[in-house]
Design a protein around this motif. Structure first.
Motif, PDB file in Angstrom:
ATOM      1  N   ARG A  29       0.419  -7.558   7.475  1.00  0.00           N
ATOM      2  CA  ARG A  29      -0.920  -8.099   7.215  1.00  0.00           C
ATOM      3  C   ARG A  29      -1.221  -8.055   5.716  1.00  0.00           C
ATOM      4  NH1 ARG A  29      -4.489  -3.644   9.025  1.00  0.00           N
ATOM      5  NH2 ARG A  29      -4.658  -4.550  11.083  1.00  0.00           N
ATOM      6  N   ASP A  30      -0.863  -6.947   5.100  1.00  0.00           N
ATOM      7  CA  ASP A  30      -1.196  -6.779   3.685  1.00  0.00           C
ATOM      8  C   ASP A  30      -0.411  -7.752   2.810  1.00  0.00           C
ATOM      9  OD1 ASP A  30      -2.848  -4.722   4.512  1.00  0.00           O
ATOM     10  OD2 ASP A  30      -1.347  -3.180   4.159  1.00  0.00           O
ATOM     11  N   GLU A  59     -13.511   3.510   6.309  1.00  0.00           N
ATOM     12  CA  GLU A  59     -14.030   2.479   7.211  1.00  0.00           C
ATOM     13  C   GLU A  59     -15.359   2.892   7.854  1.00  0.00           C
ATOM     14  OE1 GLU A  59     -10.802   3.260   7.016  1.00  0.00           O
ATOM     15  OE2 GLU A  59      -9.534   1.501   7.387  1.00  0.00           O
ATOM     16  N   ARG A  94       0.890  -1.175   0.000  1.00  0.00           N
ATOM     17  CA  ARG A  94       0.000   0.000   0.000  1.00  0.00           C
ATOM     18  C   ARG A  94       0.914   1.206   0.000  1.00  0.00           C
ATOM     19  NH1 ARG A  94      -1.993  -3.938  -0.447  1.00  0.00           N
ATOM     20  NH2 ARG A  94      -3.594  -4.981   0.776  1.00  0.00           N
ATOM     21  N   ASP A 102      -8.431  -1.013  10.890  1.00  0.00           N
ATOM     22  CA  ASP A 102      -7.475  -0.146  11.591  1.00  0.00           C
ATOM     23  C   ASP A 102      -8.135   0.939  12.427  1.00  0.00           C
ATOM     24  OD1 ASP A 102      -5.254  -1.392  10.520  1.00  0.00           O
ATOM     25  OD2 ASP A 102      -5.208  -0.096   8.755  1.00  0.00           O
ATOM     26  N   GLU A 156     -10.008   0.918  -3.231  1.00  0.00           N
ATOM     27  CA  GLU A 156     -10.179   0.483  -1.841  1.00  0.00           C
ATOM     28  C   GLU A 156     -11.625   0.655  -1.397  1.00  0.00           C
ATOM     29  OE1 GLU A 156      -9.522   2.905   1.746  1.00  0.00           O
ATOM     30  OE2 GLU A 156      -7.645   1.768   1.918  1.00  0.00           O
ATOM     31  N   TRP A 191      -8.083  -6.022  11.791  1.00  0.00           N
ATOM     32  CA  TRP A 191      -8.047  -5.721  10.352  1.00  0.00           C
ATOM     33  C   TRP A 191      -8.587  -4.320  10.092  1.00  0.00           C
ATOM     34  CZ3 TRP A 191     -11.928  -4.174   7.142  1.00  0.00           C
ATOM     35  CH2 TRP A 191     -11.560  -4.019   5.789  1.00  0.00           C
ATOM     36  N   PHE A 195     -16.344  -0.838   1.444  1.00  0.00           N
ATOM     37  CA  PHE A 195     -14.906  -1.108   1.551  1.00  0.00           C
ATOM     38  C   PHE A 195     -14.713  -2.434   0.819  1.00  0.00           C
ATOM     39  CE2 PHE A 195     -10.748  -1.259   3.438  1.00  0.00           C
ATOM     40  CZ  PHE A 195     -10.489   0.042   3.837  1.00  0.00           C
TER      41      PHE A 195
END
Ligand code: GLC
Length: 801
Positions: A370-371, A635, A354, A488, A688, A486, A640
């Motif tokens: 994580r990504d 978010e 990212r 954030d 995204e 997940w 999303f």
């Protein structure tokens, strides 16, 4: 034809062709190899870097700036007789009317074709597979019936070092630049005499050399050059009207301080109806090379035939890459995504994380743990060896207690430990997926150092990550949310260390279950037993205390209060607790039905599923950043896409296949971007998020390209819809398709074999394979172990019953 008002997909789907440069936003593409990368907009904008966009940026792109994508890689042509000049990429001289403008974004290259003042320009930008640099190949054609005298100006603004420092300390930074013109090679030799490799923003300026020379050259004879931004552009002007272009006089400035650019001027004559090919080449070589011209075989590199060969190699690379998966279904848009753009975007997310885009400027995120353990899902099919390397590298950022850094930066190897509760658990996810694809069990015994001290095998790293997550549960057995999961922005649920994540409980359960096959394979019965016990304990505790009547809660705060309940005014239902209840197989059937039904009722929008409903309109300090974000975006209630894709998966797994496909199809960029002036961003890749109906800019999309959506949409289609489900032992054929598909074909490489699947669906079913036929022989089970076959190609035929 698949198109919108700004452009269309080429017939073979391999290019998106933009025909009107006034798109609502710059529409980007990427060109890169394993070391060198650049993003390129449809007007030539964008930046380049070596290895990492923060610490080793090569060219500038200005942030927070209008026009949006300045500067870039420009070639300006001037008619010496009329004095008119224009850019071959439209920007930066945008106020001119063109007779033709077309930007072709393809895989790893962008070609911009223009016609203006009876000169046709074709400029192709690409990064060769074997050069730490980029090439702008140009063809100019004289469309008029008279001889033309032209001047050609190529230029780009250089950065050469730390891009973050360039923003905060440019007035000092510019005292370290050095640009000289080498007459023999007609090449600008550019460097910086120091390199800020600080791990954080700090006033300390390290005493280190920038280790490279950057060479900027052209295959044309050079009549003038410039290393100085000030001199080339002139006072109170911009890239749109550089004084040097206007007067035709280059200042030939070699700089030892100042804002660095690389600009070259060449003069050419073009007979009527004739054409000329040339190229601009920019690349870096290590300063250890005393003669960079010789070391880079510059003479040979400057030959057009070498350049053409390099371009062919790029095309071949992408042909091979895309060839790993080929699908042909009744849905054209689905085919286009799977065959080209979704596969391609997955390659982009694998290499860019990212961390280098128009929205993600490359200064903050580095590579997310994580990504990246998700972003391997596409590349693993094409280049498992690259994924192997990637996993081994990433594990170096794990601590000996099993926890990990959240992200890290290449070169400085620095990162932050943010204590997001889910981050370590993506390690087993990625490793198991790598094994599912490659069956390369040898990786498990590789030894990798920890970030703090000591070392362990990959298998131990994996177990430590899971055991760390298990040990981070509260007394009643739910994972502590810590500083978020997940999502954030759920970052203030548990500042005292007691808050719990319900999604995290499902995720932990999913990871445990996903690991069982591996534990069995390793005969690790002790671990298997304890992980199975934890899985069952999660089932009990989740179903005892996390059920809200119609759906699952999202979290519990430090004080035990609930997040994501129908009792609340806002944030009543969160998507991830519903989808992962099903994906983890921890929800009993009636609850699975009910929670997905609730998701369908409250979260469905025309563009996919929104992440939470209703969006937060009042700030909740004890929930987090989510409530500070405007309602309907990011978010806080956007579609999303990453999370929306998981709902598609859950719906498939729960048997609601028509609905799953409906949502999948709403999310396909060409569908969700139908109102393109509102949607704004690239219609060929996933963004995204898409603004939900909760905001007045409903349907506006943002953060295109760099999103986990890419790999998940790709693999949900491949593994579940088309039905190539991989596991340690092999491949299970199990399609889940819309009943309207009468048949489909799909091919995939798998462990050295080509699996060619054709499925007939005469009775309009969604799923249900009883038996398959492989290379003409019928087989009882739908499971394939490729090792059982000597043939290279497995023709698999089946009928849905
Ligand atoms: C961004 C982050 C990702 C996170 C997601 C949701 O995409 O890169 O790590 O999970 O946002 O907050």
């Amino acid at each position: 034809m698949l198109k919108n008002k700004y452009g269309f997909f080429s017939k073979d789907g391999r290019e998106f062709v933009i025909t009107d440069p006034k798109t609502p936003r710059p529409w980007f593409n990427y060109m890169w190899n394993e070391n060198y990368a650049g993003l390129i907009s449809h007007t030539g904008g964008g930046f380049s870097y070596l290895e990492t966009p923060r610490d080793n940026r090569l060219t500038r792109m200005r942030y927070n700036c209008l026009p949006w994508d300045r500067p870039g890689r420009y070639v300006i042509v001037k008619d010496s007789e009329s004095g008119k000049y224009w850019s071959l990429s439209w920007a930066p001289t945008i106020d001119k009317k063109y007779d033709l403008y077309e930007c072709h974004h393809g895989q790893g290259y962008t070609t911009i074709i223009t016609e203006k003042n009876k000169i046709r320009g074709e400029i192709t930008y690409f990064v060769p597979t074997d050069l730490n640099g980029e090439i702008w190949k140009v063809k100019l054609t004289n469309l008029s019936s008279r001889k033309r005298k032209l001047e050609v100006y190529s230029f780009t603004e250089l950065l050469m070092g730390n891009a973050l420092n360039d923003i905060i300390n440019q007035p000092n930074d510019k005292h370290f630049t050095d640009i000289h013109f080498n007459k023999e090679h007609e090449t600008l030799l550019c460097t910086r005499r120091y390199w800020v490799l600080n791990r954080k923003v700090t006033v300390a300026q390290p005493n280190i050399d920038w280790r490279y020379n950057l060479l900027f050259t052209t295959t044309l004879p050079v009549s003038g050059f410039d290393g100085s931004l000030d001199n080339f552009i002139g006072r109170w002007r911009s890239e749109a009207n550089p004084i040097s272009v206007e007067t035709g006089k280059m200042s030939n400035t070699e700089i030892t301080a100042g804002d660095p650019i690389a600009a070259l001027q060449s003069k050419i004559t073009l007979d009527k109806k004739s054409e000329i090919e040339f190229a601009v080449i920019m690349f870096v070589v290590s300063k250890d090379e005393k003669n960079p011209f010789k070391a880079s075989q510059l003479k040979q590199l400057k030959e057009i035939k070498t350049i053409d060969k390099k371009f062919e190699a790029v095309k071949k690379y992408w042909d091979d890459y895309l060839n790993n998966v080929k699908v042909s279904t009744p849905d054209n848009k689905f085919n286009l995504m799977l065959n080209v753009w979704n596969q391609y975007q997955a390659a982009v997310t694998f290499d860019m994380a990212r961390n280098s885009g128009y929205y993600h400027g490359g200064l903050l995120f580095g590579t997310g743990m994580r990504d990246q353990f998700q972003d391997i899902l596409g590349m693993v099919i094409a280049h498992p060896e690259r994924v192997r390397k990637r996993l081994l590298n990433a594990l170096r950022f794990q601590f000996k207690d099993g926890s990990t850094l959240h992200n890290f930066f290449k070169i400085t190897e620095w990162g932050e430990k943010t204590n997001h509760s889910d981050t370590p658990l993506w390690i087993p996810f990625g490793i198991v997926e790598y094994l599912n694809e490659s069956a390369d069990f040898s990786i498990l015994d590789e030894v990798v150092k920890f970030y703090d001290e000591g070392e362990a095998t990959v298998y131990e790293h994996l177990k430590l990550a899971v055991d760390f997550a298990i040990s981070s549960c509260t007394e009643r057995g739910l994972p502590k949310i810590m500083n978020g999961d997940w999502n954030d922005t759920l970052d203030h649920i548990g500042p005292k260390g007691k808050g719990e994540t319900v999604w995290g409980a499902f995720f932990l359960g999913y990871i445990l279950k996903k690991s069982f096959e591996l534990l069995e394979f390793r005969n690790d019965s002790e671990t298997l037993e304890s992980w199975k016990a934890k899985y069952e304990q999660l089932r009990t505790v989740i179903n005892d205390i996390c059920w809200d009547g119609k759906w699952y809660l999202r979290a519990f705060r430090d004080d035990g209060s609930e997040v994501g309940s129908q009792k609340h005014k806002q944030g009543k239902i969160f998507i991830n607790s519903q989808s992962w209840a099903v994906i983890s197989e921890l929800a009993p059937k009636d609850r699975a039905d009910s929670c997905l039904q609730s998701g369908k009722k409250y979260l469905l929008t025309p563009y996919g599923m929104q992440i939470v409903w209703p969006a937060y309109r009042e700030i909740e300090d004890n929930t987090g950043l989510i409530s500070r974000c405007v309602p309907g975006k990011k978010e806080n209630g956007a579609v999303f896409n990453h999370a929306s894709s998981w709902f598609v998966l859950a719906s498939i797994l729960n048997g609601d296949i028509e609905f799953a496909y409906d949502v999948y199809s709403r999310m396909i960029p060409l569908n969700s971007s139908k109102r393109i002036d509102r949607y704004e961003v690239e219609p060929y890749v996933y963004a995204e998020y898409v603004t939900s109906p909760e905001h007045k800019t409903e349907n506006q999309a943002s953060h295109s390209w760099l999103t986990g959506t890419a790999v998940w949409m790709y693999r949900i289609a491949l593994d579940y819809i088309l039905g190539f489900k991989t596991s340690l032992k092999g491949l299970t054929i199990d399609p889940h398709i819309p009943s309207s598909w009468k048949s489909f074909k799909a091919e995939r490489n798998f462990r050295g074999k080509r699996i060619i699947l054709s499925v007939e669906n005469p009775n309009g079913k969604n799923t249900g394979i009883q038996s398959i036929e492989i290379n003409g022989k019928s087989v009882e089970s739908n499971f394939i172990n490729p090792d059982d076959y000597s043939e290279k190609e497995l023709n698999v035929k089946t009928v849905l019953k």
